[in-house]
Design a protein around this motif. Sequence first.
Motif, PDB file in Angstrom:
ATOM      1  N   ASN A 198       9.550 -54.022  16.092  1.00  0.00           N
ATOM      2  CA  ASN A 198       8.804 -53.097  15.226  1.00  0.00           C
ATOM      3  C   ASN A 198       9.664 -52.405  14.170  1.00  0.00           C
ATOM      4  OD1 ASN A 198       6.373 -53.581  16.731  1.00  0.00           O
ATOM      5  ND2 ASN A 198       7.095 -52.118  18.286  1.00  0.00           N
ATOM      6  N   TYR A 199      10.875 -52.913  13.931  1.00  0.00           N
ATOM      7  CA  TYR A 199      11.696 -52.332  12.860  1.00  0.00           C
ATOM      8  C   TYR A 199      11.037 -52.610  11.516  1.00  0.00           C
ATOM      9  CZ  TYR A 199      15.625 -51.436   9.721  1.00  0.00           C
ATOM     10  OH  TYR A 199      16.429 -50.960   8.706  1.00  0.00           O
ATOM     11  N   ASN A 200      10.891 -51.580  10.718  1.00  0.00           N
ATOM     12  CA  ASN A 200      10.262 -51.702   9.397  1.00  0.00           C
ATOM     13  C   ASN A 200      11.326 -51.483   8.327  1.00  0.00           C
ATOM     14  OD1 ASN A 200       8.778 -51.563   7.048  1.00  0.00           O
ATOM     15  ND2 ASN A 200       7.278 -50.101   7.815  1.00  0.00           N
ATOM     16  N   LYS A 208       7.175 -44.506   3.432  1.00  0.00           N
ATOM     17  CA  LYS A 208       7.019 -45.905   3.817  1.00  0.00           C
ATOM     18  C   LYS A 208       7.879 -46.847   2.976  1.00  0.00           C
ATOM     19  CE  LYS A 208       2.806 -46.628   1.033  1.00  0.00           C
ATOM     20  NZ  LYS A 208       1.393 -47.069   1.097  1.00  0.00           N
TER      21      LYS A 208
END
Length: 215
Positions: A33-35, A180
Amino acid sequence: MKRKLINYLGLTGIIAIVSYIAAVVISPLAYPNYNWMAQAVSDLSAENAPSRMLWNQLAALYNICSVVCPICVAISVAQSKPQTLFFRTGIYLFAVMNWVSNVGYTMFPLADSGKEIASFQEVGHIVVTTLVVLLSIASLIILIISGFRKTGIKSIGVWATVALIMMLVGAVGQKAVPPKYFGVVERFSVFSAVGFNAVIGLFLFNKKFEILKKE
C-alpha cells in the motif's frame, strides 16, 4: 586521454544514481500500500518500514558512492585549482553536504514511516534534512555564479541551475500541492543532488577540472 585512478572514481557518481533509482523504484514492492505519489522517499527506509531491508540492499552502493564521488571531485579540484577559490568552495560545500546526508540519515532514520514527527530521532531527521537543504542551496548558488562568469565553467553553471530549480520545485511544491501529490514534488528535491553528483562525477572522469584555466 590518460586517466588516473581518481578520474575513474568519478564513475562512482553514476553508480550512486543507478543504485538510488533502483532503491526508489524497487523498494515499494516490499511495502504494501505504499503510495509513491503521496509518500516521501524516506518512508521506504524508516525503521518500521517493511521495505527497509530491501532499501538497504539496493541503496548500499549509493550510500558509499554518493560520498566517494564528491570527495574525489573535491580532491581533484583542490589539486588542480581550476577557477577561483569561490568555485572550489562551492564544490567543497557540496561534498560536505553529501557527508552530512550520509552520516545524518544513518544516525537519524525516520522511526515511523508516514507518521507525525514527534520523537527525538525524528526531530534529528528533520534537522539533518534542513542542513542538507541549506548546504545544497549554498553550494549550487556558488557554482551557478562562478559558472556563468566570463571565464567560468558554463556547463557546471547550467547543471547547477537545473539542480537548484528541481530542489526549489520540491521545497515549494511540498507546501503548495495537495497531500496526495507530496511524494511527486518531493522527488524533485531528492533527485536534484543525486543527479548533480553524477554530473560532477562525469566531469572528473573526463578530466574537465584539470584542463580548465584559472581565473
